[in-house]
Write a protein that holds these residues in place. Structure first.
Motif, PDB file in Angstrom:
ATOM      1  N   SER A 508       0.860  -1.194   0.000  1.00  0.00           N
ATOM      2  CA  SER A 508       0.000   0.000   0.000  1.00  0.00           C
ATOM      3  C   SER A 508       0.894   1.242   0.000  1.00  0.00           C
ATOM      4  CB  SER A 508      -0.905   0.007   1.229  1.00  0.00           C
ATOM      5  OG  SER A 508      -0.125   0.188   2.409  1.00  0.00           O
ATOM      6  N   GLU A 509       0.317   2.361  -0.393  1.00  0.00           N
ATOM      7  CA  GLU A 509       1.111   3.595  -0.483  1.00  0.00           C
ATOM      8  C   GLU A 509       1.722   3.966   0.859  1.00  0.00           C
ATOM      9  OE1 GLU A 509       0.476   8.289  -1.781  1.00  0.00           O
ATOM     10  OE2 GLU A 509      -0.948   6.746  -2.454  1.00  0.00           O
ATOM     11  N   GLY A 510       0.929   3.825   1.939  1.00  0.00           N
ATOM     12  CA  GLY A 510       1.426   4.174   3.269  1.00  0.00           C
ATOM     13  C   GLY A 510       2.526   3.242   3.732  1.00  0.00           C
ATOM     14  N   ASP A 511       2.331   1.936   3.534  1.00  0.00           N
ATOM     15  CA  ASP A 511       3.350   0.955   3.948  1.00  0.00           C
ATOM     16  C   ASP A 511       4.632   1.143   3.142  1.00  0.00           C
ATOM     17  OD1 ASP A 511       1.811  -0.114   5.904  1.00  0.00           O
ATOM     18  OD2 ASP A 511       1.319  -1.980   4.841  1.00  0.00           O
ATOM     19  N   ALA A 512       4.484   1.430   1.853  1.00  0.00           N
ATOM     20  CA  ALA A 512       5.666   1.620   1.008  1.00  0.00           C
ATOM     21  C   ALA A 512       6.476   2.827   1.477  1.00  0.00           C
ATOM     22  CB  ALA A 512       5.242   1.780  -0.447  1.00  0.00           C
ATOM     23  N   ALA A 513       5.778   3.896   1.848  1.00  0.00           N
ATOM     24  CA  ALA A 513       6.470   5.103   2.311  1.00  0.00           C
ATOM     25  C   ALA A 513       7.182   4.854   3.625  1.00  0.00           C
ATOM     26  CB  ALA A 513       5.463   6.246   2.456  1.00  0.00           C
ATOM     27  N   LEU A 514       6.493   4.166   4.562  1.00  0.00           N
ATOM     28  CA  LEU A 514       7.123   3.887   5.852  1.00  0.00           C
ATOM     29  C   LEU A 514       8.303   2.928   5.696  1.00  0.00           C
ATOM     30  CD1 LEU A 514       7.272   4.226   8.874  1.00  0.00           C
ATOM     31  CD2 LEU A 514       5.441   2.516   9.126  1.00  0.00           C
ATOM     32  N   LEU A 515       8.166   1.918   4.835  1.00  0.00           N
ATOM     33  CA  LEU A 515       9.270   0.982   4.608  1.00  0.00           C
ATOM     34  C   LEU A 515      10.486   1.713   4.053  1.00  0.00           C
ATOM     35  CD1 LEU A 515      10.378  -1.914   4.563  1.00  0.00           C
ATOM     36  CD2 LEU A 515       9.401  -2.179   2.269  1.00  0.00           C
ATOM     37  N   ALA A 516      10.255   2.686   3.199  1.00  0.00           N
ATOM     38  CA  ALA A 516      11.373   3.458   2.641  1.00  0.00           C
ATOM     39  C   ALA A 516      12.102   4.229   3.739  1.00  0.00           C
ATOM     40  CB  ALA A 516      10.862   4.409   1.569  1.00  0.00           C
ATOM     41  N   LYS A 517      11.334   4.820   4.681  1.00  0.00           N
ATOM     42  CA  LYS A 517      11.965   5.548   5.788  1.00  0.00           C
ATOM     43  C   LYS A 517      12.766   4.593   6.677  1.00  0.00           C
ATOM     44  CE  LYS A 517       8.406   9.154   6.109  1.00  0.00           C
ATOM     45  NZ  LYS A 517       7.361   9.740   7.001  1.00  0.00           N
ATOM     46  N   VAL A 518      12.149   3.442   7.018  1.00  0.00           N
ATOM     47  CA  VAL A 518      12.825   2.457   7.863  1.00  0.00           C
ATOM     48  C   VAL A 518      14.087   1.953   7.176  1.00  0.00           C
ATOM     49  CG1 VAL A 518      12.645   0.134   8.845  1.00  0.00           C
ATOM     50  CG2 VAL A 518      10.744   1.759   9.097  1.00  0.00           C
ATOM     51  N   SER A 519      13.994   1.656   5.899  1.00  0.00           N
ATOM     52  CA  SER A 519      15.147   1.132   5.158  1.00  0.00           C
ATOM     53  C   SER A 519      16.295   2.125   5.135  1.00  0.00           C
ATOM     54  CB  SER A 519      14.723   0.773   3.718  1.00  0.00           C
ATOM     55  OG  SER A 519      13.733  -0.239   3.723  1.00  0.00           O
ATOM     56  N   THR A 520      15.963   3.407   5.003  1.00  0.00           N
ATOM     57  CA  THR A 520      17.003   4.438   4.992  1.00  0.00           C
ATOM     58  C   THR A 520      17.760   4.454   6.310  1.00  0.00           C
ATOM     59  OG1 THR A 520      15.745   5.798   3.438  1.00  0.00           O
ATOM     60  CG2 THR A 520      17.435   6.903   4.750  1.00  0.00           C
ATOM     61  N   LEU A 521      17.018   4.379   7.424  1.00  0.00           N
ATOM     62  CA  LEU A 521      17.663   4.394   8.735  1.00  0.00           C
ATOM     63  C   LEU A 521      18.478   3.123   8.969  1.00  0.00           C
ATOM     64  CD1 LEU A 521      14.760   5.878  10.900  1.00  0.00           C
ATOM     65  CD2 LEU A 521      16.858   7.031  10.170  1.00  0.00           C
ATOM     66  N   LEU A 522      17.931   1.970   8.572  1.00  0.00           N
ATOM     67  CA  LEU A 522      18.647   0.704   8.768  1.00  0.00           C
ATOM     68  C   LEU A 522      19.913   0.662   7.911  1.00  0.00           C
ATOM     69  CD1 LEU A 522      15.729  -1.917   8.867  1.00  0.00           C
ATOM     70  CD2 LEU A 522      16.987  -0.920  10.788  1.00  0.00           C
TER      71      LEU A 522
END
Length: 631
Positions: A508-522
């Motif tokens: 989903s658009e929201g999950d994709a956006a949050l995953l991108a933020k998490v991935s950047t930090l990880l």
């Protein structure tokens, strides 16, 4: 050709061998005094045309049947001796039954002492013998009326033996060397000599062999083949080998042992066999019956675990597992005889089907189907049938060992059958091309269905894929199929997940956006990602809300949950797995410990343990004896 006598005591076996060869095979003092053979006797004769024949003279008394069995373990021709005055007697019947159980189909009958009876009695004795032979492997064997005192019939029998030796197909020296030890002695000035028939292969002076089942390495110092000095000996000959070894003592080797090539040394105490029970038995052979097993020149105590049915009726055959008190050096096709616990009568016998019988699942239908395939004499046909009966793979090294096939013979077999070979932790597994193609098609179909039902998921893990296609956990076959499909660009891996090459996970658009933020930090944290609480503070989110998302993302394969409160990017975990591979590759032992891994990655002690335990769970590493190996 190797000939063994058989028949009742005092029917003239030793006298007949003496007349044929000029050798008195009664060599023991007690035999001379009692006028009766107690142990095996040996003689050789050249009957012309280069046909040198070896004779094994066996004792006829029932008390020495154990010695008789050692003498007929590996022969080419049976010489059944029956006295015309007595006709067939109890040991005649038992010796014939033993020859039948050992698969003997070449032989002749010497009807001795015809000069002591009338012509009418000779004819009657011939009829009795012919009746006894009916239905046996020697049914068509010729009968030679004989009188050794006058020489009547001796020349006819000698000519028949010569012709039989000439027409006997020469045994090919294929496979590795195997000799049944039926005699050992000390020769002054030479040392230990062991003698017996050569069942397979060839040997030459200087070769290294193993005394089995003890596992003693020896070197061949000298050879006599068919009682003549030789540089080599081969299958089909009786030979005597002068052996020596740093670990060898004279008393270590005796009748019942084997002298074999080192590649064959794999003693076993569980033999899966085909057993025939003699029709003369009063009752069926029941499950777990204690018996005396005679195999090669050895005798061992064993229990009969009847497979399938719980008993084998008189005159019938069936599969069984012989569970031995001590291991023996047996291979597929070796013949054996079973006698009762008191060693008073012969119960039955048969042949070894699988010398390495399993301790679990031995009576399951699938195992019985495998034994049916293994029983086929021809290696190519047996392996072909076994590939169908064993869809999870045939251990090719074990098959070659059981059949005494050398490397070249096994490679030729694999090529002829177009077997697909997979390297497994315990050896090479063989699969039919049909099985290989079928599993590939199954994998592709399962992934197509998975993506259709769960478009947001990267794909199933290998463990989930195993369950979906119905293969055992940690199947080397599935792993090899995945490697090939990835190499063909039909599949790809993402962390622990497997997907079709064209699949793109649709979040989903929201999950994709949050995953991108998490991935950047990880990704920014390198090999040491923050714990969930730290990640929530960095994202300014409630920890419970973030944890629910991380768990959902991990279930879909986008993240890896390495510990309760720590998630990794798949690429980060691949880098940590590569560090483990490098450490193992740099070690002479092929392993590493946690301290070395901590120092290589710099991730700290506690996280090192979490990461290594995760690598164990996903089958990258295997923990053995305090160290880890690549699984």
């Amino acid at each position: 050709m190797i000939v063994a006598t058989a028949g009742h005591v005092d029917h003239g076996k030793t006298t007949l061998v003496g007349v044929l060869t000029g050798v008195d095979t009664d060599r023991l003092k007690e035999e001379k005094e009692r006028g009766m053979s107690i142990d095996l006797g040996f003689a050789y004769a050249d009957f012309g045309h280069g046909q040198r024949i070896g004779f094994v003279d066996v004792p006829g008394h029932e008390r020495f049947l154990r010695n008789m069995l050692a003498g007929v373990a590996a022969i080419d021709f049976a010489l059944l001796v029956v006295a015309a005055d007595d006709g067939p007697m109890p040991q005649t019947v038992e010796h014939l039954a033993i020859l039948e159980l050992l698969g003997m189909q070449r032989g002749a009958i010497a009807l001795t002492k015809t000069d002591r009876v009338s012509a009418e009695r000779v004819r009657a004795a011939q009829a009795e013998v012919r009746s006894l032979l009916a239905g046996s492997g020697l049914e068509a064997a010729p009968i030679f009326p004989m009188a050794t005192t006058s020489g009547e019939g001796v020349q006819a029998l000698r000519e028949h033996l010569r012709d039989s030796a000439r027409t006997l197909a020469a045994k090919t020296a294929r496979g590795h060397f195997r000799l049944v030890v039926d005699r050992s002695f000390i020769l002054p000035g030479a040392g230990l000599v062991v003698a017996g028939p050569v069942l397979a292969g060839s040997v030459k002076v200087g070769d290294q062999l193993i005394v089995s089942p003890q596992g003693i390495p020896v070197r061949v110092r000298g050879i006599h083949a068919q009682n003549l000095p030789a540089d080599a000996a081969r299958a089909g000959e009786r030979c005597a080998l002068n052996i020596a070894g740093s670990e060898l003592r004279h008393e270590m080797v005796g009748r019942g042992d084997w002298l074999i090539a080192s590649a064959l040394h794999a003693p076993s105490d569980r033999l899966d066999v085909s057993v025939k029970v003699l029709s003369s038995e009063a009752r069926a052979l029941a499950h777990w019956t204690p018996v005396h097993l005679h195999i090669g020149a050895a005798v061992a105590n064993a229990r009969v675990a009847v497979l399938g049915e719980r008993a084998i009726a008189p005159g019938q055959s069936g599969f069984a597992q012989l569970v031995l008190d001590a291991p023996v050096a047996a291979l597929q096709g070796d013949r054996f005889v079973l006698r009762d616990q008191s060693a008073q009568r012969t119960i039955g016998g048969g042949e070894v089907v699988d010398p390495f019988g399993p301790s679990r699942g031995r009576a399951k239908a699938a195992r019985l189907a495998q034994l049916t395939a293994m029983r086929i004499p021809q290696p190519a046909q047996a392996l072909n049938a076994l590939l169908d009966a064993q869809p999870e793979g045939v251990d090719l090294e074990r098959f070659a060992l059981a059949r005494n096939l050398n490397v070249d013979e096994m490679d030729a077999l694999r090529t002829a059958l177009s077997i697909h070979v997979v390297n497994a932790p315990d050896g090479r597994l063989g699969f039919s091309q049909a099985r290989w193609r079928s599993l590939q098609a199954q994998v592709l179909a399962v992934l197509e269905d998975w993506h259709g039902r769960q478009p947001e998921s990267l794909g199933p893990s290998e463990a989930q894929l195993e369950a979906a296609v119905g293969v055992p956990a940690r199947s080397p076959l599935l792993s090899a199929v995945l490697v090939e499909l990835v190499g063909q660009h039909k599949l790809r891996r993402a962390g622990l997940c497997v997907s079709l090459a064209h699949h793109v996970a649709r979040l989903s658009e929201g999950d994709a956006a949050l995953l991108a933020k998490v991935s950047t930090l990880l990704e920014a944290s390198g090999l040491r990602p923050p714990i969930v609480g730290e990640l929530a503070r960095m994202l300014e989110m409630e920890q419970a809300v973030l944890l629910a998302f991380l768990e959902r993302a991990a279930a879909l394969g986008h993240l890896l949950r390495v510990a309760k409160n720590r998630f990794f990017l798949p690429a980060t975990m691949e880098a940590l797995a590569e560090a483990a591979r490098q450490l193992a590759g740099e070690s002479e032992q092929g392993s590493f410990d946690a301290a070395h891994y901590r120092d290589r990655t710099g991730i700290g002690r506690n996280l090192t343990i979490e990461v290594l335990e995760f690598l164990d769970r996903i089958r990258v590493t295997r923990f053995v004896g305090g160290r880890r190996r690549i699984a």
